[in-house]
Design a protein around this motif. Structure first.
Motif, short mmCIF file in Angstrom:
data_model
loop_
_atom_site.label_atom_id
_atom_site.label_comp_id
_atom_site.label_asym_id
_atom_site.label_seq_id
_atom_site.Cartn_x
_atom_site.Cartn_y
_atom_site.Cartn_z
N SER A 7 0.84 -1.18 0.00
CA SER A 7 0.00 0.00 0.00
C SER A 7 0.88 1.24 0.00
O SER A 7 2.03 1.18 0.41
N THR A 166 -16.85 -7.50 7.87
CA THR A 166 -15.39 -7.45 7.91
C THR A 166 -14.81 -8.85 7.74
O THR A 166 -13.86 -9.04 6.97
N THR A 208 -7.41 -2.49 3.81
CA THR A 208 -8.79 -2.95 3.96
C THR A 208 -9.30 -2.71 5.37
O THR A 208 -10.43 -2.26 5.57
N VAL A 211 -10.02 0.98 5.90
CA VAL A 211 -11.23 1.43 5.21
C VAL A 211 -12.48 0.92 5.93
O VAL A 211 -13.40 1.68 6.24
N TRP A 212 -12.50 -0.39 6.23
CA TRP A 212 -13.69 -0.95 6.89
C TRP A 212 -13.85 -0.41 8.30
O TRP A 212 -14.96 -0.24 8.79
N GLY A 277 -14.08 7.36 4.90
CA GLY A 277 -13.87 5.95 4.58
C GLY A 277 -13.88 5.72 3.08
O GLY A 277 -13.04 4.99 2.54
N ASP A 278 -14.81 6.35 2.39
CA ASP A 278 -14.92 6.18 0.95
C ASP A 278 -13.68 6.74 0.24
O ASP A 278 -13.14 6.12 -0.67
N ARG A 281 -10.78 4.45 0.72
CA ARG A 281 -10.83 3.28 -0.16
C ARG A 281 -10.20 3.62 -1.51
O ARG A 281 -9.41 2.86 -2.04
N ASP A 282 -10.54 4.78 -2.04
CA ASP A 282 -9.96 5.18 -3.33
C ASP A 282 -8.46 5.40 -3.22
O ASP A 282 -7.70 5.04 -4.11
N ASP A 285 -6.59 1.78 -2.16
CA ASP A 285 -6.72 0.62 -3.02
C ASP A 285 -6.31 0.97 -4.44
O ASP A 285 -7.00 1.71 -5.13
N GLN A 288 -8.68 0.72 -7.44
CA GLN A 288 -9.81 1.64 -7.55
C GLN A 288 -9.38 2.99 -8.11
O GLN A 288 -10.20 3.85 -8.37
#
Lengths: 292, 306
Positions: A7, A166, A208, A211-212, A277-278, A281-282, A285, A288
């Motif tokens: 990451s 999760t 992950t 984000v979760w 969070g959204d 994620r972008d 990850d 994405q």
């Protein structure tokens, strides 16, 4: 080879986050709520449980916002602004504790099932499937109602119904990681299971989990508010945004601010964590990237 | 295909068995005593014990569960402790109202969510797109009781367009269905947007444009049907989310469905009703997921059932 999978560094991720206006808005909102909660004893003009001498009109109705009390008073003549500040503590404590516990349970189950596969994995994942079939909110209401609820019981109940998603995500990622060449290489070099899990698998799962974890706080805040609204969550006089609405809902026609100001607070906090969070994620990850 | 369905149904039955066992166990070990609720506060110990014996609640856990399961296999959900009515009858009388509410909610979430998603995809990158996506974030961040009370306040109390709760006419349905549907509309608009964007990038869309077709025709005839199907296939999964929401929405609007039935039963520790509603919800969730999986290969033939 691991470099391609790894990451982005935290600093890079933060910088990318800062370029997204929605994420910045979310972070600002979170900072505001956290500051309000931490500084509540200094910011709150009154004690949250104090039934103020002139907190009700002569007819015994609550005071509307804008007068002597910034956001008005509730049915018992308590200052709404002070209660909101202390209520933020409840939301955040439950958000962090319950969601942290759910994340821990979910990660442990997911990683164990995904790495060991075999019958352990089968049993754990069938159990997860079973939990998916449970109407989560109904289960939470039922558990919370039957235990006499306290802050910690509510946090526990939420953790018990919220780990499932999760676990499934972590399971899927772990199974695909476990078959990668670099894991096989590590094993050939003689690395033990513990070393592979914690030094090689877990770091790859961190994006992950982050984000979760962030999105999960939003779910948790909403669930706590819902339980408290039904009267089976955090119990008065401890203020929670949900139970402020619960206590005052019958008067929502004549004193709408008692329902909609705490309601707006819940929405803003849940929204803030969803936005961050959204965006995370972008940012975290790589697959994405570029989809926005 | 039939073998697949058969196996999935078998697995579903096992899952339901597990749900019933866990729920029964939780209700057995939890510190609430249904007998006390039935007998009332002033009852003597002797009365309490005789009620306990009468209901079979003095038996060990496995025997109680065995009795329940035996009844269940014959379609007998037991009797309510307090109302003395068959649980199956109670649920059957409440189910139509809940189903009506769910149909209304599905309509609302699709109508709102799909149109928001399509609009956002077509306006991609503009301010309107960002505003729509922000709106979708707000809808998924809003607790249903707040949305419900807001709807009541604005449309029933202030504007007087709709009744303040209750059941009976089409007008009674609008606000609760909208409240339940608004949460899902946020998810649908996001899925619809990304599905539409993917399709608009596809080669056949470029071909259609290259043929000289107008933008409206390309969007409506070529892109939309392909983009919308995978999104609509998610409806099955929604059912699970609805089953949680109905407890809240039905209590805010005084809607006489199984959500209210469950809520009243929980407050009175009426175990047979709690069990019954939990099982009905679990059946709905399991069937919904099965439906979503069965529909998938029809929509995308690349997906094979195995």
């Amino acid at each position: 080879m691991t470099a391609a999978l790894a990451s982005p560094r935290p600093a890079t991720a933060l910088r990318r986050l800062a370029r997204r206006p929605m994420a910045v808005l979310g972070i600002v909102l979170i900072i505001l709520v956290v500051a309000g909660a931490v500084l509540a004893p200094w910011l709150a003009p009154y004690k949250p449980e104090e039934q103020l001498f002139d907190g009700l009109t002569l007819q015994g109705a609550p005071m509307p916002p804008g007068g002597a009390y910034l956001l008005g008073t509730d049915l018992l003549g308590r200052d709404l602004f002070s209660r909101l500040l202390y209520g933020a503590r409840t939301s955040l404590v439950i958000g962090v504790v319950a969601n942290g516990a759910a994340l821990l349970i979910g990660t442990l189950i997911g990683i164990t099932a995904g790495f060991f596969r075999g019958w352990i994995g089968a049993v754990l994942m069938r159990f997860t499937d079973l939990m998916m079939a449970f109407p989560a909110l109904l289960l939470a209401i039922c558990l919370a109602a039957i235990f006499s609820p306290s802050l910690w019981i509510v946090a526990m109940v939420i953790a018990l119904v919220n780990w499932v998603q999760t676990a499934r995500v972590i399971y899927t990622e772990t199974t695909s990681l476990a078959t990668r060449d670099f894991i096989a290489a590590e094993r050939t070099l003689g690395a033990g299971t513990g070393r592979i899990l914690f030094r090689h698998i877990l770091p790859h799962l961190m994006p992950t989990i982050i984000v979760w974890g962030t999105l999960g706080i939003s779910t948790t805040v909403l669930l706590e508010a819902t339980l408290s609204f039904l009267g089976v969550g955090v119990q008065p006089p401890t203020p929670s945004w949900g139970n402020i609405i619960f206590e005052n809902q019958t008067y929502f026609q004549s004193a709408p601010w008692l329902v909609f100001i705490p309601g707006a607070a819940i929405i803003l906090l849940a929204l803030a964590f969803n936005l961050v969070g959204d965006a995370l994620r972008d940012v975290l990850d790589p697959t994405q990237r570029g989809r926005e | 295909m039939p073998a697949y369905v058969l196996r999935r149904l078998l697995v579903s039955a096992l899952i339901l068995l597990g749900v019933s066992l866990i729920t029964f166990f939780l209700l057995y070990v939890l510190p609430a005593d249904p007998v006390r609720q039935i007998a009332g506060r002033s009852a003597t110990t002797a009365t309490v014990e005789s009620i306990r014996r009468e209901l079979g609640l003095d038996q060990p856990f496995l025997i109680q569960y065995g009795h329940y399961l035996a009844g269940l296999l014959q379609g007998d959900l037991g009797r309510s402790y307090l109302q003395k009515t068959e649980v199956a009858t109670l649920i059957a009388s409440r189910l139509p109202a809940t189903l009506l509410l769910m149909v209304g909610a599905i309509f609302c979430e699709l109508a709102l969510g799909l149109s928001m998603g399509i609009a956002a995809a077509l306006l991609r990158g503009r301010v309107a797109d960002q505003a729509l996506m922000m709106a979708s974030f707000v809808t998924v961040s809003a607790p249903q009781f707040v949305v419900g009370l807001l709807m009541l306040y604005v449309f029933a109390v202030k504007l007087g367009w709709f009744p303040i709760g209750g059941y009976g006419t089409f007008l009674h349905l609008v606000l609760p269905a909208l409240t339940l549907g608004i949460l899902g509309s946020g998810w649908y608009s996001r899925m619809m947007r990304s599905s539409m964007i993917d399709v608009l990038r596809a080669d056949y869309i470029r071909t259609a444009r290259a043929k000289g077709l107008g933008r409206a025709r390309v969007v409506l005839r070529h892109a939309l049907p392909n983009a919308i199907l995978p999104v609509i296939a998610m409806i099955g999964i929604d059912i699970g989310i609805f089953m949680g929401g109905i407890v809240v929405v039905e209590s805010v609007f005084g809607w006489p469905g199984i959500g209210q039935l469950a809520w009243q039963a929980i407050q009175r520790v009426d175990i047979p009703i709690i069990m019954g509603v939990t099982l009905v919800s679990a059946i709905a969730i399991v069937l919904g997921n099965l439906l979503a999986d069965l529909v998938a290969p029809f929509i995308d033939p690349r997906i094979r059932l195995k």
